[in-house]
Design an enzyme around this catalytic site. Structure first.
Site, PDB file in Angstrom:
ATOM      1  N   GLY A 123       8.633   1.155   3.371  1.00 14.22           N
ATOM      2  CA  GLY A 123       7.466   1.916   3.772  1.00 14.22           C
ATOM      3  C   GLY A 123       6.238   1.645   2.935  1.00 14.22           C
ATOM      4  NE  ARG A 170       0.701   1.501   4.333  1.00 14.95           N
ATOM      5  CZ  ARG A 170       1.974   1.804   4.347  1.00 14.95           C
ATOM      6  NH1 ARG A 170       2.595   2.069   3.227  1.00 14.95           N
ATOM      7  NH2 ARG A 170       2.661   1.836   5.478  1.00 14.95           N
ATOM      8  CG  ASP A 212      -2.390   3.142  11.627  1.00  9.65           C
ATOM      9  OD1 ASP A 212      -1.452   3.821  12.104  1.00  9.65           O
ATOM     10  OD2 ASP A 212      -2.205   2.005  11.136  1.00  9.65           O
ATOM     11  CB  SER A 256       2.499  -2.143   3.782  1.00 13.08           C
ATOM     12  OG  SER A 256       1.839  -2.904   4.749  1.00 13.08           O
ATOM     13  CG  ASP A 284       0.530  -0.973   7.063  1.00 14.27           C
ATOM     14  OD1 ASP A 284       0.186   0.169   6.713  1.00 14.27           O
ATOM     15  OD2 ASP A 284       1.589  -1.199   7.675  1.00 14.27           O
ATOM     16  CG  HIS A 302       3.766   7.567  12.413  1.00 16.23           C
ATOM     17  ND1 HIS A 302       4.242   6.504  13.151  1.00 16.23           N
ATOM     18  CD2 HIS A 302       4.679   7.778  11.431  1.00 16.23           C
ATOM     19  CE1 HIS A 302       5.395   6.099  12.644  1.00 16.23           C
ATOM     20  NE2 HIS A 302       5.675   6.845  11.595  1.00 16.23           N
TER      21      HIS A 302
END
Length: 459
Positions: A145, A47, A56, A147, A193, A54
């Site tokens: 980064g 994703r 979720d 995922s 993610d 930062h």
């Protein structure tokens, strides 16, 4: 969005000869390794989070897209064997094998994410599983980064649900299972993610809310596209404790702010529920953070005194964090500000998508906050975002946990080719990365893609 367990034709998911050949190659390698063809195939995508970094794990909505790069697992059950054997199509990754009844995550290795997904599903059932042989193939850049680790957990969980006949699981449910399962590997993430990996929709971003997971499709402006650029400094979320330290600081910020506002901190735990409890907007939450939390660091003793808790209770609050001092103000300022940017980004997409300049400013503001208030950027990421801006990006920021990995840039469609060349020339060429290698591995256009699915094994 198809039913999660409907089998899709390979050519309906991979619409290029190269994508279809990749699946064929995986099947050939599987048969060479295990002596028979796989009897199931599953995929789960990586994703890119357009905005909402930062937040979720603080309970706030995020706005990601699933990408075409994914993890595919080919597998075969074996009723005569009681082993779980995990191999990789790339032979440089070591194989792992254990008794199917003794699956445990004992260390952080590449296959630990496969074990985590399997464990997340298997703990929901009581039947004795058969032996299982699997082979993994991934195109999500690792430690970038995007995922890759969560895609591996999600593909593994889908695989386990499929062969354990746990087909009543919805996409939302299995995403929540996977978010918890990834904690077996030591990462205390928030669920973005895994949610987008299962709930991605081709052509649409998804506004994802949590507790419970639910999605709202968001149309993006037609005049722009998004370009991913890897700074080529890799960082696993499970490396060290940088990521978990931020989670702990946000949790403590919620607890201390709740106490200052006269709430029972034990009933809040996160900043978003605190905001809801006081019927605040993200902007009003930010005002309260600025009023009630002081800048600089909080010590362990200071927080223990504010919350009136024992050292053992404090240790349970901070979980896997290794910190002795905590930056509550800065972290909470970022989270409240980022929550407001997500809401504004979504509003603009719905009501005024032509104002791409405003969308770009929100992306830039996100990066500045991640750099200054969250301290998760590095020199290479800052340099790359500036290069992308100079090449014509309307907005550019780091994406993912930070400390390395990728940037995402919003670029007018009519200049995307020139943009990619300029970024290669300014960033990758000095690193002795050829244009061909850069554009095939590190620098690419991305667009919203479909979520996880089961594939028909080609006959």
């Amino acid at each position: 969005m198809s039913n999660l367990f409907d089998e899709l034709n390979v050519e309906d998911v991979y619409d290029t000869p190269a994508g279809q050949q990749r699946i064929n190659n995986l099947i050939v390698k599987f048969e060479a390794k295990f002596g028979e063809q796989p009897n199931f195939l599953v995929r789960a995508p990586g994703r890119v989070n357009l905005i909402g970094e930062h937040v979720d794990y603080c309970g706030f909505p995020v706005l990601p897209i699933a990408i075409q790069q994914d993890v595919v697992i080919a597998g075969r059950t074996d009723e005569t064997d009681r082993k779980l054997t995990v191999s990789n199509a790339d032979s440089s990754f070591p194989e792992y094998s254990c008794n199917i009844r003794d699956v445990q995550v004992k260390e952080v290795k590449w296959y630990s994410y496969v074990l985590a997904g399997y464990l997340g599903i298997s703990q929901r059932i009581n039947t004795l599983p058969p032996g299982l042989q699997v082979m993994v193939d991934g195109t999500v850049p690792m430690s970038a980064g995007l995922s890759s680790s969560s895609a591996l957990v999600c593909a593994s969980a889908l695989m386990a649900a499929l062969f354990l006949k746990e087909k009543s699981l919805t996409r939302e449910c299995i995403a929540e299972v996977c978010a918890k399962a990834e904690r077996y590997v030591g990462t205390e993430g928030g669920g973005m993610d895994q949610a987008i990996s299962f709930l991605g929709v081709k052509g649409k971003a998804q506004l994802i809310n949590f507790n419970p997971v639910r999605c709202e499709p968001v149309s993006l402006p037609d005049s722009v596209t998004f370009v991913v650029a890897n700074c080529m400094v890799n960082k696993w979320k499970a490396d060290g404790t940088d990521f978990n330290n931020r989670v702990a600081e946000c949790r403590l910020a919620a607890d201390v702010l709740a106490t200052k506002l006269g709430l029972d901190w034990e009933k809040v735990q996160k900043l978003q529920p605190l905001m809801v409890a006081r019927d605040m907007t993200p902007k009003e939450l930010l005002e309260n953070v600025e009023q009630h939390l002081h800048s600089g660091v909080y010590t362990r003793d200071e927080i223990v005194d504010i919350l009136k808790v024992s050292d053992s209770t404090f240790a349970s609050i901070i979980g896997k964090s290794s910190n002795e001092v905590f930056r509550l103000y800065d972290r909470a300022v970022h989270v409240a500000g980022e929550a407001a940017r997500v809401a504004e980004f979504r509003r603009l997409c719905d009501e005024n998508p032509a104002d791409v300049q405003a969308l770009g400013r929100l992306i830039d503001e996100s990066h500045d906050s991640l750099k200054v208030k969250y301290n998760v950027s590095i020199e290479e990421l800052d340099n790359l975002t500036q290069i992308c801006k100079g090449a014509g990006a309307l907005g550019s920021r780091l994406v993912g946990a930070g400390f390395g990995g990728c940037t995402i840039s919003m670029v007018p469609k009519e200049i995307v080719d020139q943009f990619i060349f300029k970024v290669w020339e300014a960033y990758y060429k000095p690193l002795n990365v050829s244009e061909e290698e850069a554009t095939s591995k590190h620098l690419f256009v991305t667009s919203p893609y479909a979520g996880a699915c089961v594939l028909k094994v080609p006959s």
